[in-house]
Design an enzyme around this catalytic site. Structure first.
Site, PDB file in Angstrom:
ATOM      1  N   HIS A 376      47.281  21.984  16.864  1.00 52.38           N
ATOM      2  CA  HIS A 376      47.951  22.145  15.574  1.00 52.38           C
ATOM      3  C   HIS A 376      48.223  23.602  15.286  1.00 52.38           C
ATOM      4  CE1 HIS A 376      46.633  18.111  14.064  1.00 52.38           C
ATOM      5  NE2 HIS A 376      47.898  18.193  13.753  1.00 52.38           N
ATOM      6  N   ARG A 483      57.575  16.354  21.416  1.00 52.19           N
ATOM      7  CA  ARG A 483      56.202  15.893  21.676  1.00 52.19           C
ATOM      8  C   ARG A 483      55.806  14.929  20.568  1.00 52.19           C
ATOM      9  NH1 ARG A 483      55.417  21.550  23.566  1.00 52.19           N
ATOM     10  NH2 ARG A 483      54.479  21.404  25.622  1.00 52.19           N
ATOM     11  N   GLU A 612      54.879  16.009  36.447  1.00 55.90           N
ATOM     12  CA  GLU A 612      53.838  16.967  36.068  1.00 55.90           C
ATOM     13  C   GLU A 612      52.522  16.713  36.798  1.00 55.90           C
ATOM     14  OE1 GLU A 612      53.098  16.807  31.839  1.00 55.90           O
ATOM     15  OE2 GLU A 612      53.362  14.651  31.769  1.00 55.90           O
ATOM     16  N   ASN A 635      53.258  22.797  32.601  1.00 55.43           N
ATOM     17  CA  ASN A 635      51.913  23.091  32.083  1.00 55.43           C
ATOM     18  C   ASN A 635      50.875  22.243  32.815  1.00 55.43           C
ATOM     19  OD1 ASN A 635      53.371  24.556  30.262  1.00 55.43           O
ATOM     20  ND2 ASN A 635      53.148  23.100  28.588  1.00 55.43           N
ATOM     21  N   ASP A 636      51.174  20.960  32.899  1.00 58.74           N
ATOM     22  CA  ASP A 636      50.234  20.087  33.600  1.00 58.74           C
ATOM     23  C   ASP A 636      50.359  20.214  35.107  1.00 58.74           C
ATOM     24  OD1 ASP A 636      48.555  18.779  31.749  1.00 58.74           O
ATOM     25  OD2 ASP A 636      50.303  17.726  30.969  1.00 58.74           O
ATOM     26  N   ARG A 646      44.040  23.890  31.854  1.00 61.75           N
ATOM     27  CA  ARG A 646      44.925  24.777  31.079  1.00 61.75           C
ATOM     28  C   ARG A 646      44.323  25.220  29.750  1.00 61.75           C
ATOM     29  NH1 ARG A 646      49.534  20.324  29.418  1.00 61.75           N
ATOM     30  NH2 ARG A 646      49.943  21.578  27.596  1.00 61.75           N
ATOM     31  N   CYS A 683      60.385  21.584  31.000  1.00 64.66           N
ATOM     32  CA  CYS A 683      60.032  21.728  29.585  1.00 64.66           C
ATOM     33  C   CYS A 683      58.636  22.312  29.403  1.00 64.66           C
ATOM     34  CB  CYS A 683      60.153  20.388  28.867  1.00 64.66           C
ATOM     35  SG  CYS A 683      59.110  19.121  29.586  1.00 64.66           S
TER      36      CYS A 683
HETATM   37  C1  PEP Z   1      53.823  20.075  30.376  1.00 63.14           C
HETATM   38  O1  PEP Z   1      52.803  19.535  30.797  1.00 63.14           O
HETATM   39  O2  PEP Z   1      54.392  21.019  30.935  1.00 63.14           O
HETATM   40  C2  PEP Z   1      54.449  19.617  29.128  1.00 63.14           C
HETATM   41  C3  PEP Z   1      55.607  20.066  28.740  1.00 63.14           C
HETATM   42  O3  PEP Z   1      53.770  18.741  28.374  1.00 63.14           O
HETATM   43  P1  PEP Z   1      52.483  19.126  27.492  1.00 63.14           P
HETATM   44  O4  PEP Z   1      52.404  20.625  27.472  1.00 63.14           O
HETATM   45  O5  PEP Z   1      52.709  18.540  26.159  1.00 63.14           O
HETATM   46  O6  PEP Z   1      51.399  18.490  28.265  1.00 63.14           O
HETATM   47 MG    MG Z   2      52.145  17.616  30.097  1.00 70.42          MG
END
Ligand code: PEP
Ligand code: MG
Length: 774
Positions: A376, A483, A612, A635-636, A646, A683
């Site tokens: 948040h 999201r 991902e 990210n994942d 992460r 993304c």
């Molecule tokens: C990601 O994993 O890169 C992604 C965009 O989703 P989130 O960061 O919400 O896991």
């Molecule tokens: Mg993700």
């Protein structure tokens, strides 16, 4: 139906003025019976053990039956509606074999009956019933209206349940030994953290939730318990007033879905059993702050031990709000309410409510111990353009209130009590940054195309309707990632189909013809998951995202229906997160087709696969044949490829998106997409990493989606690229073994291409690098 709007508004009014559950329910059933011309209207709530229902309020049945009439789930028409989680409408109950009339309630007088379940997110908490003396058919409008009322009532009923749980005998907590206090940061300390909202700030520290050490408070209670109780009541009243103001402010600023949490807070403070426990505490000890602290701890222990994640989450609400009452009582609020301009707020974690409490316009920067980029705190900070970093353990213990602090949200670092030299350096750095932001802003209207004319779309990542202004402001081309789980996190419940439909429709209409990519709920992992099953030892590898959705067809179906219904303007896309198998993708495809069939949708929205996990990369060529598009969740992907959490600051150094293994995977994904001729976007945060952009372009990505704030900085990099040269660079790095080599090679190449001659680009490209070496 203007009448129904009025009725809903009146129900809303009763709920927001709610003081006591029974009184509120009595008012509601009276109102509904009158407006809808019912001969009886009643509320049944689930009992604490979840085994049965009890009549809790009625208009039309015998008053004496309240609290007496009990029925099992599935028993009678009301029980049937709760068991099926669906409305039960019966024109003539005498012809329905499920019907059971309870003589003590006098309901044998009624012939027709409509019962709708009270549902909050995943939980059924009871039923609302409506009866007429004559046999009659219920119109669809009536059923829908009663369902809408039920949705509102359900939320307060859940809160009541929560309070009932909380006031049950506390579970003894193990005594904790006194933890060692960590040493404060030495002056000039540079701390590496996670940048969760870009930007730079230097200012005085404001310790949020000022160290209200509940065990060592300097507080002098009133001389008599009666006087102290009056002081507690005053503090309660004042807190309720403030929370009410916040509910309104947050609702206006961020949308109603963010304001619900405050209704829970008010209910807690107004709850009779909470107050009587408190009063008893004040009478025994004569000390209101002690009574509040003890009651809070009892409640949160009782709630914290519950298996249900939704209720456990609400233990935080109790702590949140009771701490505020204590601060009010002991007079802390008045000392901390007004922030100095330009403060750096330092907190353990930040709740949505804090963003109002904290006069956000005065906050220059935000630093938290906990909460990653999707917390948040991060989402709010980004949408309010507040530079923020997170992941610094024991902050509140280690930062002194008189310190100044530099926050570097671009690179995820902070400097505690900076030296003169560090300040001067920062000054220069931030002036250049501000000037460059301004110049970048002027390029806003220019298209994001490479030197050789390749169009690279820059989309926005968003978490709710409140982000749409920024999408437009920063010239994003649609939404590359919505999201949707942010809706769940903020409302602390899964929004129903209608609520989702309204949100998706508004987005689609506002941004059309640009695409809006709606990612199916990515719940689990570090994000709230529904139900008791959610407790896992390794949630990042557990029951999350698409796995959870396929096990919970009701959740997936409601979301898909809402998206398909909202797609009148044809610009919505659906994205499936966390895929590891082809079967998962096929199963979602089937569900989409089913829903589209039910809704007579000529063409369902395109269905994309989020890549991902290394498993999805491994089968990318098969997925590409079946998916309409790909979106890389870097990210994942980085987390799973490198085996580095992460969210965990201890392994932040290992979580390096420039690791060659990551780029090998990205190339594999883009090649698969290219071969299958489907679009591929990215993304994850990498899309807005200045040094990554030349490589991403080189890997063939033609769509980058990022926080709207980052778009202005990425546009000129795209415009300075040459796609063929970038392609060669991407192939070259396949031969490198070290992340550091990858980074250096990109920088050198950017220099060779002449990108560094442009001061803007130079600053953007070098900032990341420079910060790594500081
Ligand atoms: C990601 O994993 O890169 C992604 C965009 O989703 P989130 O960061 O919400 O896991
Ligand atoms: Mg993700």
């Amino acid at each position: 139906m203007p009448q129904s709007t009025e009725l809903l508004r009146d129900v809303g009014r009763i709920l927001t003025r709610s003081h006591d559950l029974d009184e509120t329910l009595a008012n509601i059933v009276r109102l509904v019976a009158r407006w809808m011309q019912g001969d009886a209207c009643s509320v049944y709530l689930l009992e604490d053990d979840d085994r049965g229902l009890v009549l809790r309020a009625t208009r039309g049945l015998r008053r004496s039956a309240v609290g007496q009439v009990r029925l099992g789930i599935g028993e009678g028409l009301t029980g049937a509606c709760v068991a099926a989680r669906e409305p039960v409408a019966v024109p003539d109950v005498t012809l329905d074999e499920r019907n059971i009339a309870f003589p003590e309630s006098g309901e044998h007088r009624f012939r027709s009956m409509l019962a709708v379940p009270l549902i909050v997110g995943e939980r059924v908490v009871g039923a609302l019933t409506f009866q007429n003396a004559r046999a009659r058919v219920f119109e669809n409008e009536e059923i829908e209206l009663l369902q809408m009322i039920a949705a509102q009532v359900a939320s307060i009923a859940l809160n009541a349940r929560l309070l009932a749980y909380a006031s049950s005998p506390p579970v003894a907590a193990p005594e904790a030994g006194a933890p060692e206090r960590p040493a404060p940061f030495a002056p000039s300390t540079l701390v590496r953290a996670i940048g969760v909202s870009p930007g730079l700030a230097l200012g005085p520290v404001h310790l949020h939730i000022p160290p209200l050490d509940l065990d060592h408070m300097d507080y002098r209670p009133a001389p008599t318990p009666a006087g102290e109780w009056r002081a507690v009541l005053r503090a309660l009243r004042e807190t309720i007033r403030q929370v009410g103001d916040q509910r309104e402010a947050v609702g206006v600023r961020f949308g109603e879905e963010f304001a619900d949490v405050f209704t829970t807070h008010i209910m807690i403070l107004e709850d009779q059993s909470f107050r009587s426990r408190l009063r008893q505490g004040v009478e025994e000890s004569g000390d209101g702050s002690r009574a509040l602290t003890e009651t809070m701890r009892e409640y949160s222990r009782a709630l914290g031990s519950l298996p249900d994640a939704t209720l456990r989450e609400r233990a935080l609400d109790i702590e949140d709000v009771v701490r505020r009452v204590i601060a009010e009582l002991v007079g802390l609020r008045s000392r901390t309410a007004t922030l100095r301009d330009g403060v750096i707020v330092v907190a353990d974690r930040i709740a949505p409510s804090d963003f109002v409490l904290l006069e956000t316009e005065k906050i220059a920067g935000l630093v938290t111990s906990h909460g990653g980029a999707t917390s948040h705190a991060a989402i709010f900070a980004r949408s309010l353009s507040i530079p923020a970093v997170s992941g610094v353990p024991e902050l509140l213990e280690r930062v002194r209130p008189k310190d100044d602090m530099i926050v570097d949200g671009l690179n995820g670092s902070l400097i505690v009590a900076p030296s003169e030299k560090q300040r001067n350096r920062f000054q220069g750095y931030s002036e250049r940054y501000a000037a460059s932001l301004e110049r970048l802003e002027q390029l806003r209207e220019l298209p994001s195309i490479t030197q050789d004319g390749v169009d690279v779309g820059l989309g926005a990542n968003i978490g709710g309707l409140y982000d749409l202004d920024h999408v437009e402001e920063h010239g994003a081309r649609g939404v590359g990632l919505f999201r949707t789980e942010v809706l769940v996190l903020s409302a602390r419940a899964i929004p129903d189909e209608e609520e989702q439909f309204q949100i998706y429709r508004r987005m689609a209409e506002r941004l059309r013809p640009d695409p809006v990519t709606i990612r199916c709920f990515d719940l689990g992992g570090d994000k709230l998951a529904p139900g008791p099953e959610a407790r896992e030892s390794n949630p990042q590898l557990g029951w999350r995202s698409v796995r959870l959705l396929l096990d919970r067809p009701d959740i997936l179906r409601a979301q898909l229906r809402a998206i398909v219904r909202a797609n009148a303007s044809g610009n919505l896309r659906i994205l499936v997160p966390m895929l590891t198998t082809l079967e998962e993708f096929r199963a979602v495809r089937e569900r989409v087709a089913e829903v589209a069939g039910e809704l007579d949708a000529a063409e369902p929205p395109p269905l994309g696969a989020m890549i991902e996990t290394p498993a999805a990369v491994g089968i990318a060529r098969f997925l590409a044949r079946e998916a309409d598009f790909f979106s890389i969740g870097s990210n994942d992907l980085v987390q799973y490829t490198l085996g580095a959490d992460r969210e965990n600051e201890r392994v932040a150094d290992l979580y390096d998106p420039f690791h060659p293994a990551v780029w090998g995977q990205i190339l594999q994904i883009t090649e698969a997409a290219e071969r299958a001729e489907i679009p591929c976007s990215i993304c994850g945060e990498l899309a807005s990493h200045p040094l990554a952009v030349p490589l991403l372009g080189g890997c063939g990505l033609r769509e980058l989606s990022m926080a709207p704030l980052s778009i202005n900085a990425i546009r000129p990099i795209v415009r300075a690229l040459h796609s063929e040269k970038a392609g060669a660079l991407a192939r070259e790095i396949c031969d490198l073994a070290l992340a550091e080599e990858v980074r250096q090679r990109v920088l050198e190449t950017c220099r060779e291409w002449g990108l560094m001659k442009d001061p803007e680009l130079r600053l953007i490209l070098e900032s990341t690098e420079a910060s790594r070496k500081r």
